[in-house]
Scaffold this motif. Structure first.
Motif, short mmCIF file in Angstrom:
data_model
loop_
_atom_site.label_atom_id
_atom_site.label_comp_id
_atom_site.label_asym_id
_atom_site.label_seq_id
_atom_site.Cartn_x
_atom_site.Cartn_y
_atom_site.Cartn_z
N GLY A 41 -45.61 46.57 66.75
CA GLY A 41 -44.74 46.06 67.80
C GLY A 41 -44.14 47.14 68.68
N GLU A 42 -44.57 48.38 68.50
CA GLU A 42 -44.01 49.50 69.26
C GLU A 42 -44.81 49.77 70.52
OE1 GLU A 42 -42.25 53.85 68.16
OE2 GLU A 42 -44.22 53.41 67.31
N PHE A 43 -44.10 50.21 71.54
CA PHE A 43 -44.73 50.70 72.78
C PHE A 43 -44.66 52.22 72.70
CE2 PHE A 43 -45.54 49.05 77.26
CZ PHE A 43 -46.18 50.20 77.67
N PHE A 44 -45.80 52.84 72.41
CA PHE A 44 -45.84 54.28 72.16
C PHE A 44 -46.59 54.98 73.29
CE2 PHE A 44 -47.42 58.25 70.44
CZ PHE A 44 -46.36 58.72 69.69
N GLY A 45 -45.94 55.94 73.92
CA GLY A 45 -46.55 56.69 75.02
C GLY A 45 -47.03 58.04 74.56
N LEU A 46 -48.25 58.38 74.92
CA LEU A 46 -48.82 59.69 74.60
C LEU A 46 -48.94 60.46 75.91
CD1 LEU A 46 -49.85 61.21 72.11
CD2 LEU A 46 -52.14 60.40 72.65
N LEU A 47 -48.17 61.56 76.00
CA LEU A 47 -48.05 62.32 77.24
C LEU A 47 -48.60 63.72 77.05
CD1 LEU A 47 -44.31 61.42 78.00
CD2 LEU A 47 -46.37 60.09 78.56
N PRO A 169 -53.50 53.23 82.67
CA PRO A 169 -53.85 51.95 83.30
C PRO A 169 -53.35 51.79 84.72
CG PRO A 169 -52.06 51.64 81.75
CD PRO A 169 -52.54 53.05 81.57
N THR A 170 -52.31 52.54 85.13
CA THR A 170 -51.77 52.37 86.48
C THR A 170 -52.25 53.44 87.45
OG1 THR A 170 -49.78 53.65 85.96
CG2 THR A 170 -49.69 51.29 85.55
N ALA A 171 -53.25 54.22 87.04
CA ALA A 171 -53.68 55.37 87.85
C ALA A 171 -54.13 54.97 89.26
CB ALA A 171 -54.80 56.12 87.14
N ALA A 172 -54.78 53.82 89.41
CA ALA A 172 -55.31 53.43 90.72
C ALA A 172 -54.47 52.35 91.40
CB ALA A 172 -56.75 52.93 90.56
N TYR A 197 -50.26 54.10 74.80
CA TYR A 197 -50.32 54.20 76.26
C TYR A 197 -50.35 55.65 76.67
CZ TYR A 197 -48.72 52.36 80.87
OH TYR A 197 -48.60 51.97 82.17
N THR A 198 -51.30 56.04 77.49
CA THR A 198 -51.27 57.38 78.08
C THR A 198 -51.01 57.25 79.58
OG1 THR A 198 -53.63 57.57 78.68
CG2 THR A 198 -53.01 58.14 76.41
N THR A 199 -50.23 58.16 80.10
CA THR A 199 -49.90 58.12 81.52
C THR A 199 -49.43 59.50 81.98
OG1 THR A 199 -48.56 57.03 83.23
CG2 THR A 199 -47.52 57.40 81.10
#
Length: 324
Positions: A41-47, A169-172, A197-199
């Motif tokens: 259930g976690e939203f985990f960002g990999l930066l 996912p929001t790159a474009a 999520y990577t961003t």
């Protein structure tokens, strides 16, 4: 797209558990002893910067790439070699997604849904969710870059997976499209989905992620909640003082000021002691027109990545996972 993920009775078990994973390409260590857990259930960002090892690490989690050493468990099972039982439970959107380009948008997503045994009704629902509800009859090869990105996300969502891997996912997407997708992702998290999520958009990570991990040269440098990172690392805030109120030398001499620059019509004072510097400015010139820009996750990220020493093949990790 089902509304909630099925209960497995193992809710305390991490969705993804990575233990001491390494991966090298020749002499280059792309992933260097990384350990982390992604909670259910976690939203985990990999930066991390380009070349930091984010995509390689995510592909190892997905079972698309084999680690040289260490272990990965997804819902308690190894994703490698390709684990067919895990596939329906995962949704994957990569940086370079493949499409059935001669099909229409609706035909493409129906095909993807059929591969996973998803109901046809999920196709219309998912297209509406990602903002492609009015593009059913448009051929995939006629979509814009941003629309293709939305279709890639729809392809990852249509079968109602418990775990989503989204690689930039929001790159474009344009700013409006980015914000629309944020709401989609918040809704998925609210329904119990786990998202990795990577961003490169640090404002996005700060707004969406429960926790973030920062990779530098293959090592996981830190793992923590965004707001806690900002407070712990004491990132620099900026005070914007209208020109003419105080000269640069006076500003630089104030206790707590780390640097002074001129930008537009303002002196910009960088400080980690905002209250002290504001009090000094108030005593000298008053605070009318002074603007305060507080530290953000981007400031912390730039601080961490700028001071990280370079290495030819490996770097020691200072992972703060246990402190999160």
């Amino acid at each position: 797209m089902s509304s909630t993920p099925p209960s497995t009775g193992n809710e305390a078990q991490p969705a993804v558990a990575v233990s001491d994973v390494t991966k090298s390409y020749g002499a280059r260590r792309a992933v260097d002893g990384v350990s982390l857990d992604v909670r259910r259930g976690e939203f985990f960002g990999l930066l991390g910067p380009n070349g930091a090892g984010k995509s390689t690490l995510v592909e190892i989690m997905e079972g698309l790439r084999r680690a040289d050493s260490g272990s990965v468990a997804v819902f308690g099972e190894s994703p490698w070699p390709r684990n067919m039982d895990l596939l329906p439970r995962m949704g994957i959107q990569t940086q370079s997604s493949a499409f059935f380009v001669r099909q229409t948008v609706h035909e493409h997503l129906r095909t993807v849904a059929a591969l996973f045994g998803a109901e046809t009704a999920a196709v219309d629902t998912t297209l509406d969710v990602v903002g492609l509800g009015g593009q059913h009859r448009v051929r995939v090869d006629n979509l814009s870059g941003g629309q293709r990105q939305r279709l890639a996300i729809a392809s990852a969502l249509v079968h109602g997976p418990e775990l989503l891997f989204l690689d930039e996912p929001t790159a474009a997407l344009d700013p409006e499209g980015r914000r629309d997708l944020w709401e989609v992702l918040r809704g998925l998290k609210a329904r119990g989905r786990t998202i990795v999520y990577t961003t490169h958009h640090l404002d996005e990570a700060e707004a969406l992620c429960d926790r973030v991990g920062i990779l530098v040269e293959g090592s996981l440098v830190v793992t923590d909640e965004p707001h806690h990172l900002i407070g712990t690392f004491g990132a620099t805030s900026r005070l914007l003082v209208p020109l003419g109120r105080i000269d640069e030398d006076e500003a630089a001499s104030l206790v707590g000021v780390d640097g002074v620059t001129v930008q537009g019509g303002h002196l910009v004072l960088e400080t980690r002691a905002t209250g002290r510097v504001l009090a000094a400015l108030d005593a000298m010139t008053g605070l009318d027109g002074v603007q305060t820009l507080t530290a953000t996750l981007e400031d912390v990220y730039l601080d961490i990545t700028a001071r990280r020493p370079s290495r030819p093949n490996s770097v020691p990790s200072t992972n703060r996972e246990k402190q999160a």
